[in-house]
Design a protein around this motif. Structure first.
Motif, PDB file in Angstrom:
ATOM      1  N   ALA A 114      45.085  33.306  40.674  1.00 45.59           N
ATOM      2  CA  ALA A 114      45.234  34.757  40.832  1.00 45.59           C
ATOM      3  C   ALA A 114      44.000  35.370  41.498  1.00 45.59           C
ATOM      4  CB  ALA A 114      45.484  35.402  39.473  1.00 45.59           C
ATOM      5  N   LEU A 115      42.818  34.846  41.163  1.00 46.70           N
ATOM      6  CA  LEU A 115      41.600  35.333  41.802  1.00 46.70           C
ATOM      7  C   LEU A 115      41.615  35.064  43.303  1.00 46.70           C
ATOM      8  CD1 LEU A 115      38.484  34.567  39.558  1.00 46.70           C
ATOM      9  CD2 LEU A 115      39.280  36.778  40.372  1.00 46.70           C
ATOM     10  N   LEU A 116      42.029  33.856  43.684  1.00 48.16           N
ATOM     11  CA  LEU A 116      42.092  33.517  45.105  1.00 48.16           C
ATOM     12  C   LEU A 116      43.070  34.413  45.847  1.00 48.16           C
ATOM     13  CD1 LEU A 116      42.020  29.599  45.260  1.00 48.16           C
ATOM     14  CD2 LEU A 116      40.224  31.191  45.953  1.00 48.16           C
ATOM     15  N   LEU A 117      44.176  34.726  45.200  1.00 48.70           N
ATOM     16  CA  LEU A 117      45.237  35.512  45.840  1.00 48.70           C
ATOM     17  C   LEU A 117      45.116  37.008  45.553  1.00 48.70           C
ATOM     18  CD1 LEU A 117      48.299  33.189  45.072  1.00 48.70           C
ATOM     19  CD2 LEU A 117      46.914  33.279  47.160  1.00 48.70           C
ATOM     20  N   GLN A 118      44.030  37.430  44.908  1.00 53.61           N
ATOM     21  CA  GLN A 118      43.911  38.816  44.462  1.00 53.61           C
ATOM     22  C   GLN A 118      44.116  39.860  45.560  1.00 53.61           C
ATOM     23  OE1 GLN A 118      40.879  40.806  45.076  1.00 53.61           O
ATOM     24  NE2 GLN A 118      41.588  42.616  43.959  1.00 53.61           N
ATOM     25  N   PRO A 119      43.518  39.706  46.751  1.00 52.72           N
ATOM     26  CA  PRO A 119      43.761  40.723  47.795  1.00 52.72           C
ATOM     27  C   PRO A 119      45.233  40.843  48.171  1.00 52.72           C
ATOM     28  CG  PRO A 119      41.857  39.381  48.345  1.00 52.72           C
ATOM     29  CD  PRO A 119      42.533  38.705  47.199  1.00 52.72           C
ATOM     30  N   ARG A 120      45.914  39.707  48.264  1.00 48.57           N
ATOM     31  CA  ARG A 120      47.334  39.725  48.611  1.00 48.57           C
ATOM     32  C   ARG A 120      48.168  40.339  47.483  1.00 48.57           C
ATOM     33  NH1 ARG A 120      50.352  37.215  52.406  1.00 48.57           N
ATOM     34  NH2 ARG A 120      48.514  36.078  53.112  1.00 48.57           N
ATOM     35  N   THR A 160      41.498  42.041  35.605  1.00 48.12           N
ATOM     36  CA  THR A 160      40.931  43.348  35.960  1.00 48.12           C
ATOM     37  C   THR A 160      41.080  43.643  37.440  1.00 48.12           C
ATOM     38  OG1 THR A 160      39.347  43.190  34.137  1.00 48.12           O
ATOM     39  CG2 THR A 160      38.828  44.747  35.897  1.00 48.12           C
ATOM     40  N   LEU A 161      40.833  42.644  38.281  1.00 51.89           N
ATOM     41  CA  LEU A 161      40.926  42.856  39.726  1.00 51.89           C
ATOM     42  C   LEU A 161      42.359  43.096  40.181  1.00 51.89           C
ATOM     43  CD1 LEU A 161      38.365  40.231  41.070  1.00 51.89           C
ATOM     44  CD2 LEU A 161      38.149  42.708  41.134  1.00 51.89           C
ATOM     45  N   PRO A 224      31.121  40.261  47.691  1.00 55.10           N
ATOM     46  CA  PRO A 224      32.276  40.239  46.775  1.00 55.10           C
ATOM     47  C   PRO A 224      33.255  39.106  47.030  1.00 55.10           C
ATOM     48  CG  PRO A 224      31.832  42.474  47.487  1.00 55.10           C
ATOM     49  CD  PRO A 224      30.939  41.591  48.295  1.00 55.10           C
ATOM     50  N   THR A 225      33.579  38.853  48.305  1.00 53.49           N
ATOM     51  CA  THR A 225      34.541  37.793  48.613  1.00 53.49           C
ATOM     52  C   THR A 225      33.990  36.433  48.234  1.00 53.49           C
ATOM     53  OG1 THR A 225      35.476  39.084  50.434  1.00 53.49           O
ATOM     54  CG2 THR A 225      35.909  36.713  50.438  1.00 53.49           C
ATOM     55  N   VAL A 231      34.043  31.957  41.945  1.00 54.24           N
ATOM     56  CA  VAL A 231      34.509  31.961  40.557  1.00 54.24           C
ATOM     57  C   VAL A 231      35.861  31.252  40.450  1.00 54.24           C
ATOM     58  CG1 VAL A 231      35.255  33.413  38.630  1.00 54.24           C
ATOM     59  CG2 VAL A 231      33.238  34.047  39.969  1.00 54.24           C
ATOM     60  N   ALA A 232      36.737  31.488  41.418  1.00 56.48           N
ATOM     61  CA  ALA A 232      38.053  30.845  41.401  1.00 56.48           C
ATOM     62  C   ALA A 232      37.922  29.325  41.490  1.00 56.48           C
ATOM     63  CB  ALA A 232      38.904  31.371  42.553  1.00 56.48           C
ATOM     64  N   LEU A 233      37.083  28.855  42.398  1.00 53.72           N
ATOM     65  CA  LEU A 233      36.908  27.409  42.556  1.00 53.72           C
ATOM     66  C   LEU A 233      36.277  26.791  41.312  1.00 53.72           C
ATOM     67  CD1 LEU A 233      35.717  27.215  46.289  1.00 53.72           C
ATOM     68  CD2 LEU A 233      38.012  26.776  45.350  1.00 53.72           C
ATOM     69  N   ALA A 234      35.287  27.495  40.743  1.00 56.91           N
ATOM     70  CA  ALA A 234      34.689  27.004  39.502  1.00 56.91           C
ATOM     71  C   ALA A 234      35.722  26.977  38.375  1.00 56.91           C
ATOM     72  CB  ALA A 234      33.502  27.891  39.120  1.00 56.91           C
ATOM     73  N   GLY A 235      36.603  27.966  38.382  1.00 55.89           N
ATOM     74  CA  GLY A 235      37.657  28.002  37.376  1.00 55.89           C
ATOM     75  C   GLY A 235      38.600  26.808  37.482  1.00 55.89           C
TER      76      GLY A 235
END
Length: 245
Positions: A114-120, A160-161, A224-225, A231-235
């Motif tokens: 979800a973090l990776l796809l957040q902008p979309r 949140t994002l 930010p990006t 964070v997404a990759l670490a997740g």
């Protein structure tokens, strides 16, 4: 424990505090460190929760202005996080061991995606905020945070994002504050269980307080990006580790 063990916990606490504020992955450092000095898995889990309260304290102390600018909704969200943290702590203390941990890697992996796809996702949502969905989902995540916590920061940040219009910077600050509330309430419950190793918790909390304090300035200078993707990759890495251990 020896003096070397306590020193290890202070250093690990600082790393966990800084990494935890920036990425939400404090437990990937703090939990193994507690196991390394001889704590049992349950004792390490509850001691870790107590110690990681200091991350929220340090981070909040260095970002009070940004938090207060969020207005009354901040306190509503804090109340939801507190209730969720208490429920999660009670589940850990009363439920059979491992009853929830099987789904943890999937939760963290979904949050990372979800973090990776957040902008979309935000674009598909038309930039709308979700004032009802957000606190409801927040409560569920806080339950997980009070129960186990590994990767909870990633889930908080992704939620949140996606559900609010906050920037990555402000969402990271909010994530640290709300997760700190959930940890604090869970820590109070754990303090009555007899499982907390208070010496280890104090040593790790000292380092975590300093690490949390250093978190806001560090996040402020990271694009930010870059932060969101990192964070997404670490997740994803944490999800894989949790699935295999």
């Amino acid at each position: 424990m020896s003096a070397a063990h306590y020193l290890l916990l202070v250093v690990a606490g600082f790393g966990a505090g800084l990494v935890g504020f920036v990425t939400g992955l404090a437990s990937i450092i703090s939990y193994p460190a507690l196991l390394a000095v001889g704590l049992t898995p349950v004792a390490a889990n509850v001691t870790n929760t107590v110690a990681m309260v200091a991350v929220g304290v340090g981070g909040t102390a260095n970002s009070l202005r940004e938090l207060t600018e969020m207005g009354p909704r901040l306190w509503r969200w804090a109340a939801v996080s507190g209730v969720g943290g208490l429920v999660g702590a009670l589940i850990l203390l009363w439920a059979p061991a491992g009853s929830f941990e099987t789904v943890v890697p999937y939760l963290v992996a979904v949050a990372s995606l979800a973090l990776l796809l957040q902008p979309r996702i935000r674009k598909l949502a038309g930039g709308k905020e979700f004032p009802v969905l957000y606190p409801a989902a927040l409560g569920v995540v806080a339950i997980y945070g009070g129960y186990f916590g590994a990767g909870a920061g990633v889930i908080f940040l992704a939620l949140t994002l996606i559900c609010t219009g906050l920037s990555v910077w402000r969402a990271t600050i909010l994530k640290s504050f709300l997760l700190g509330i959930a940890n604090l309430v869970a820590a109070i419950a754990f303090s009555m269980s007899g499982e907390v190793n208070w010496g280890a918790a104090a040593a790790m909390a000292l380092g975590a307080l300093l690490g949390g304090w250093c978190g806001p300035p560090a996040v402020k200078v990271i694009p930010p990006t870059v932060l969101r993707i990192a964070v997404a990759l670490a997740g994803f890495g944490l999800a894989g580790w949790l699935a295999l251990k």
